[in-house]
Each structure stands twice: as structure tokens, then as C-alpha cells.
Scaffold this motif. Structure first.
Motif: not given
Length: 126
Positions: A50, A62, A70, A56, A58-59, A53-54, A66-67
Motif C-alpha cells: 500500500y 489527490t 487508506g 502521495p 504518484k497522485y 502503490v498509493f 485520502k492515501p
């Protein structure tokens, strides 16, 4: 501002918060509880995946909550799963209580400070 420090904070801070799961898995493996140890190792691997992949950065657009939310939910789920898995391993009836999971609530406090800030807002790169 360099992104190296915040990236290291997300990665190593997250791995540090998962480290207890890995250690518990090793202890359970040594004590002969292979299934429960595999649960711990799987939860550690899921948390590490996690984080990768998630991440911050990389996005970038966003909101940061949110990350983080999660990851906090994954930690809470890991705590609950491990709690119910090791209830019979810990001696004594009253040592573990589901109410102990309330100690995880302070993990949610940073969510309120993030607001709508994103990685791009904090680091100024598109």
C-alpha cells in the motif's frame, strides 16, 4: 524544497508503523503458530505494498488525507485481525479486550490537519 525528506517520511514512517506486525509474526512463528505468523507476514506485506502503490507523490493532485486514511484503515484492520487471531495465544481471559482498539483513534488526528492539501500544493511542482 526537496521532496526527498517527505518521501522518506512516508516510506520509512509507514514501514516503522508496520514493524510491530512483522515482529509479532516472527514471535508467533517461533512459538509454533505458523498460520497466525503467516497472517502477520501477509498483513505486513499488504501494508508495505500500500505504501508503495498509493504514495502521495504518484497522485500529486489527490488530497493527502485520502492515501493517509487508506493506510490508517489498513492498520486498524490489521490490528483487529491480529487481535482476534491471537486471543487464544495470550494467557488469561481479561488481558485482551476489543475496547483496546480505541487506542487507535489518535491515528486519525492528522486527517483533520491535511484539509484539501495535495502533494502538488505542498511541493509546488505540477
Amino acid at each position: 524544497m526537496s521532496e526527498r525528506g517527505p518521501r522518506a517520511g512516508w516510506t520509512y514512517g509507514g514501514l516503522g508503523s508496520l514493524l510491530w506486525i512483522l515482529i509479532l509474526g516472527a514471535v508467533l512463528a517461533v512459538r509454533g503458530h505458523a498460520g497466525k505468523a503467516l497472517l502477520c507476514f501477509g498483513l505486513f506485506a499488504a501494508g508495505a505494498a500500500y505504501l508503495a502503490v498509493f504514495a502521495p507523490w504518484k497522485y500529486r493532485h489527490t488530497p493527502l488525507w485520502k492515501p493517509y486514511l487508506g493506510f490508517v484503515l489498513l492498520l486498524c484492520a490489521a490490528c483487529a485481525a491480529i487481535f482476534f487471531a491471537v486471543r487464544d495465544v495470550v494467557p488469561g481471559e481479561e488481558q485482551l479486550s476489543p475496547w483496546m482498539l480505541l487506542f487507535l483513534l489518535p491515528l486519525c488526528l492528522p486527517l483533520f490537519g491535511f484539509g484539501r492539501k495535495s502533494w502538488a500544493d505542498l511541493h509546488g511542482k505540477p
